[in-house]
Design a protein around this motif. Structure first.
Motif, mmCIF file in Angstrom:
data_model
loop_
_atom_site.group_PDB
_atom_site.id
_atom_site.type_symbol
_atom_site.label_atom_id
_atom_site.label_comp_id
_atom_site.label_asym_id
_atom_site.label_seq_id
_atom_site.Cartn_x
_atom_site.Cartn_y
_atom_site.Cartn_z
ATOM 1 N N MET A 45 41.078 -26.664 -75.086
ATOM 2 C CA MET A 45 39.821 -26.398 -74.366
ATOM 3 C C MET A 45 39.445 -27.619 -73.530
ATOM 4 N N ASN A 46 38.745 -27.337 -72.395
ATOM 5 C CA ASN A 46 38.080 -28.432 -71.685
ATOM 6 C C ASN A 46 36.667 -28.007 -71.311
ATOM 7 N N ASP A 47 36.262 -28.081 -70.071
ATOM 8 C CA ASP A 47 34.840 -28.014 -69.697
ATOM 9 C C ASP A 47 34.037 -26.867 -70.327
ATOM 10 N N TYR A 62 33.951 -21.649 -72.048
ATOM 11 C CA TYR A 62 34.641 -22.935 -71.889
ATOM 12 C C TYR A 62 36.035 -22.692 -71.328
ATOM 13 N N GLN A 63 36.571 -23.710 -70.710
ATOM 14 C CA GLN A 63 37.925 -23.676 -70.164
ATOM 15 C C GLN A 63 38.908 -23.668 -71.328
ATOM 16 N N ALA A 64 39.790 -22.678 -71.364
ATOM 17 C CA ALA A 64 40.690 -22.532 -72.521
ATOM 18 C C ALA A 64 42.098 -22.166 -72.067
ATOM 19 N N PHE A 70 47.535 -27.616 -74.237
ATOM 20 C CA PHE A 70 47.695 -28.381 -72.991
ATOM 21 C C PHE A 70 46.983 -27.627 -71.881
ATOM 22 N N HIS A 71 46.644 -28.329 -70.788
ATOM 23 C CA HIS A 71 45.915 -27.703 -69.683
ATOM 24 C C HIS A 71 46.886 -26.849 -68.867
ATOM 25 N N GLY A 72 46.731 -25.528 -68.935
ATOM 26 C CA GLY A 72 47.604 -24.632 -68.180
ATOM 27 C C GLY A 72 47.072 -23.224 -68.276
ATOM 28 N N THR A 73 47.332 -22.395 -67.267
ATOM 29 C CA THR A 73 46.815 -21.005 -67.179
ATOM 30 C C THR A 73 45.425 -20.897 -67.822
ATOM 31 N N ILE A 74 44.482 -21.490 -67.134
ATOM 32 C CA ILE A 74 43.140 -21.611 -67.730
ATOM 33 C C ILE A 74 42.386 -20.275 -67.705
ATOM 34 N N HIS A 75 41.910 -19.884 -68.887
ATOM 35 C CA HIS A 75 41.070 -18.701 -69.107
ATOM 36 C C HIS A 75 39.641 -19.191 -69.406
ATOM 37 N N CYS A 106 41.350 -19.446 -64.106
ATOM 38 C CA CYS A 106 39.912 -19.252 -63.898
ATOM 39 C C CYS A 106 39.254 -20.573 -64.284
ATOM 40 N N TRP A 107 38.996 -21.415 -63.308
ATOM 41 C CA TRP A 107 38.465 -22.740 -63.584
ATOM 42 C C TRP A 107 36.932 -22.693 -63.698
ATOM 43 N N SER A 108 36.322 -23.858 -63.733
ATOM 44 C CA SER A 108 34.924 -23.952 -64.169
ATOM 45 C C SER A 108 33.927 -23.278 -63.224
ATOM 46 N N TRP A 227 34.325 -35.429 -56.771
ATOM 47 C CA TRP A 227 33.261 -35.074 -57.715
ATOM 48 C C TRP A 227 33.469 -33.647 -58.201
ATOM 49 N N GLU A 228 33.320 -33.457 -59.514
ATOM 50 C CA GLU A 228 33.547 -32.139 -60.116
ATOM 51 C C GLU A 228 32.297 -31.726 -60.901
ATOM 52 N N CYS A 229 32.225 -30.452 -61.185
ATOM 53 C CA CYS A 229 31.220 -29.909 -62.115
ATOM 54 C C CYS A 229 29.790 -30.405 -61.826
ATOM 55 N N GLY A 298 29.175 -31.410 -73.288
ATOM 56 C CA GLY A 298 30.278 -31.919 -72.471
ATOM 57 C C GLY A 298 31.577 -31.730 -73.233
ATOM 58 N N TRP A 299 32.650 -31.935 -72.530
ATOM 59 C CA TRP A 299 33.989 -31.855 -73.135
ATOM 60 C C TRP A 299 34.373 -33.244 -73.631
ATOM 61 N N LEU A 300 34.724 -33.360 -74.917
ATOM 62 C CA LEU A 300 35.208 -34.630 -75.465
ATOM 63 C C LEU A 300 36.735 -34.607 -75.402
HETATM 64 N N1 DQQ Z 1 38.278 -28.839 -64.999
HETATM 65 C C1 DQQ Z 1 38.380 -27.555 -64.386
HETATM 66 C C2 DQQ Z 1 37.965 -27.727 -62.983
HETATM 67 C C3 DQQ Z 1 37.094 -28.929 -63.060
HETATM 68 C C4 DQQ Z 1 37.811 -29.797 -64.048
HETATM 69 C C5 DQQ Z 1 39.760 -27.009 -64.549
HETATM 70 C C6 DQQ Z 1 36.982 -30.839 -64.717
HETATM 71 O O1 DQQ Z 1 37.313 -26.593 -62.473
HETATM 72 O O2 DQQ Z 1 36.914 -29.502 -61.823
HETATM 73 O O3 DQQ Z 1 40.025 -26.742 -65.907
HETATM 74 O O4 DQQ Z 1 37.443 -31.153 -65.991
#
Ligand code: DQQ
Length: 505
Positions: A45-47, A62-64, A70-75, A106-108, A227-229, A298-300
């Motif tokens: 998971m991330n954001d 959340y980004q999963a 690992f970060h890939g094919t984000i749902h 499907c990003w944030s 800059w993100e998010c 937030g994402w740790l």
């Molecule tokens: N994570 C997402 C993006 C964002 C980044 C992709 C920040 O949309 O910019 O997983 O962690």
């Protein structure tokens, strides 16, 4: 149900017929795995994304990556809570559609109530575009909007300079008009927050950059290249922009804030700084709750190698819910949400004792790796020569320990991880945040320790977060530190914290 990746068994995301709790149980016994911070049953998971309250319940998306740690094919993963602390895993909300604008992920993004219709705005990749999805069954399943993508490309002036990096829609409504922010970059110039408006969430008019970075300036902090998010937080008389800073290619720094005033669709900045220190907490998103508070998650990030994450079968965890406020001095206030107190169990208390360097006291009999700790320290009239704080995750033989202390000479709040683990592959860099104590001001520390997660709040405004990976199961002792002279410990409270899951996980 399992997936073999390079010789490792990686838990696949639980399908509807595989209860998530069983997937959680499969990872039980991993003493680095948090028990009172939300994280998915397994994998990546991330954001946090799309935070929204609906019919009295809080929805955390959340980004999963359901296919591995690992970060890939984000749902979009999905969890629901009645009390901001205990969570129920719901089915994946957004799944990439092969051949669609979100075919690669499907990003944030965010979620809003569009006149009774729950609506998600998210970043579809690749190329990066803004897409919508709506739900007709109480946020359980989501259907793509027929007019996707609703923002198909960066605005013309940034067509080339953005390199296609424009993402993470954040939307709010004022006087019947929807406003949308996107994170962006301008090559050689710096990060940008772009402002759009719409009356229907489908047709968007690009207005202008609301805030621009300067990649060449270090004053007061370097603001990176992208800059993100972005988040827009309205405190009435003041508004705050929060965004996360990327440096170069894929290096994630930290979230920054800029306070100021929104006037005539422009933003007049006032104060700026790092919102959470430690290079671990990233991509926060805010939620205005029914009772008027602003909460933030937030994402740790992990501080260990991709190989270690593969072996563990999970990566990434959500921060604790943090109440964000605006203080009288114009700076953001940060404190853990009071709802966490329901998890307090066994309690230890100590108070009014002098910590002298000669007898840096051990906290005999207190052990734990899931703790809430509150300590009030008095450094007297001249803190400049003094250093005091706590030791945690200590092994009895002293081979592992993490120190959290205030360094009066350097006016820094420090997490010293140099000896936090015998594992040479994990991140053991010292994390520090500037903290000036006014004459006579005491230091109020508030720590949350949950397996590999450590969050430190000080004096209601300074926050540091990082990850710890001790290797020894007996690295659960605590102690106190004092150096340079005596420091008074006014009060110390330590609670064992309960798990947020119904079964031991
Ligand atoms: N994570 C997402 C993006 C964002 C980044 C992709 C920040 O949309 O910019 O997983 O962690």
């Amino acid at each position: 149900m399992g997936l073999i990746v390079e010789g490792q068994v990686v838990m696949d995301f639980p399908a509807e017929n595989e209860p998530p709790l069983d997937a959680r149980l499969a990872l039980a016994g991993d003493f680095h795995r948090p028990l009172f911070h939300y994280l998915p049953p397994a994998n990546w998971m991330n954001d946090p994304s799309g935070l929204i309250q609906w019919e009295g319940r809080t929805h955390l998306f959340y980004q999963a990556n359901p296919h591995g740690p690992f970060h890939g094919t984000i749902h979009w993963g999905h969890a629901v809570s009645d009390d901001l602390v205990h969570w129920e895993d719901w089915p994946l909300a957004l799944i990439p559609t092969p051949g669609g604008p979100d075919g690669e992920g499907c990003w944030s993004g965010c979620a809003v109530n569009h006149d009774g219709i729950p609506t998600i705005a998210y970043t579809a990749v690749f190329p990066q575009t803004v897409c919508l999805a709506t739900s007709r069954d109480g946020l359980r399943t989501w259907q793509p909007h027929p007019q996707n993508p609703v923002i198909p490309a960066p605005p013309a002036p940034l067509d080339r300079r953005s390199g296609g990096h424009f993402r993470d829609p954040f939307i709010w409504r004022k006087n019947g008009v929807w406003y949308l922010l996107l994170g962006c970059k301008s090559e050689g110039v710096g990060g940008l927050i772009l402002l759009y408006r719409s009356t229907d969430l489908v047709d968007w008019e690009y207005l202008h950059p609301l805030l621009e970075g300067d990649v060449h300036s270090r004053d007061p902090n370097w603001t990176g290249t992208m800059w993100e998010c972005p988040n827009f937080v309205d405190f009435g008389s003041q508004q705050v922009l929060i965004f996360s800073v990327q440096a170069g290619h894929d290096e994630l720094l930290h979230p920054l804030y800029t306070t100021g005033r929104m006037e005539n669709l422009g933003f007049i900045p006032d104060q700026a700084g790092i919102l959470v220190h430690g290079r671990c907490f990233y991509a926060p998103q805010v939620l205005r709750t029914g009772d008027g508070r602003i909460l933030m998650w937030g994402w740790l990030q992990e501080g260990r190698s991709p190989e270690a994450c593969m072996e563990a079968g999970w990566a990434g965890v959500m921060s604790t819910p943090i109440v964000l406020s605006l203080r009288a001095d114009g700076r953001p206030g940060l404190a853990p949400a009071v709802e966490l107190q329901q998890l307090r169990r066994k309690h230890w208390q100590a108070g009014d004792l002098v910590l002298s360097p000669e007898a840096a006291p051990l906290l005999m009999g207190i052990r734990g790796d899931r703790l809430e700790i509150q300590a009030v320290l008095d450094f007297g009239a001249d803190p400049a020569a003094l250093l005091a704080g706590l030791r945690l995750r200590c092994s009895p033989d002293g081979r592992e320990e993490t120190r959290v202390f205030y360094d009066g000479a350097r006016q820094l709040l420090v997490i010293d991880r140099v000896r936090s683990s015998l594992d040479s592959t994990v991140d053991k860099r010292t994390a520090a945040a500037p903290l000036e104590l006014n004459p006579g001001e005491r230091l109020s520390l508030h720590l949350l320790l949950d397996g590999s997660v450590l969050e430190v709040f000080a004096n209601g405004h300074t926050c540091l977060a990082c990850r710890l990976y001790p290797t020894l199961s007996e690295s659960d002792r605590l102690g106190l530190i004092a150096a340079g002279g005596p420091v008074r410990l006014i009060a110390l409270d330590i609670w064992e914290m309960a798990s947020i899951w119904p079964r031991p996980t």
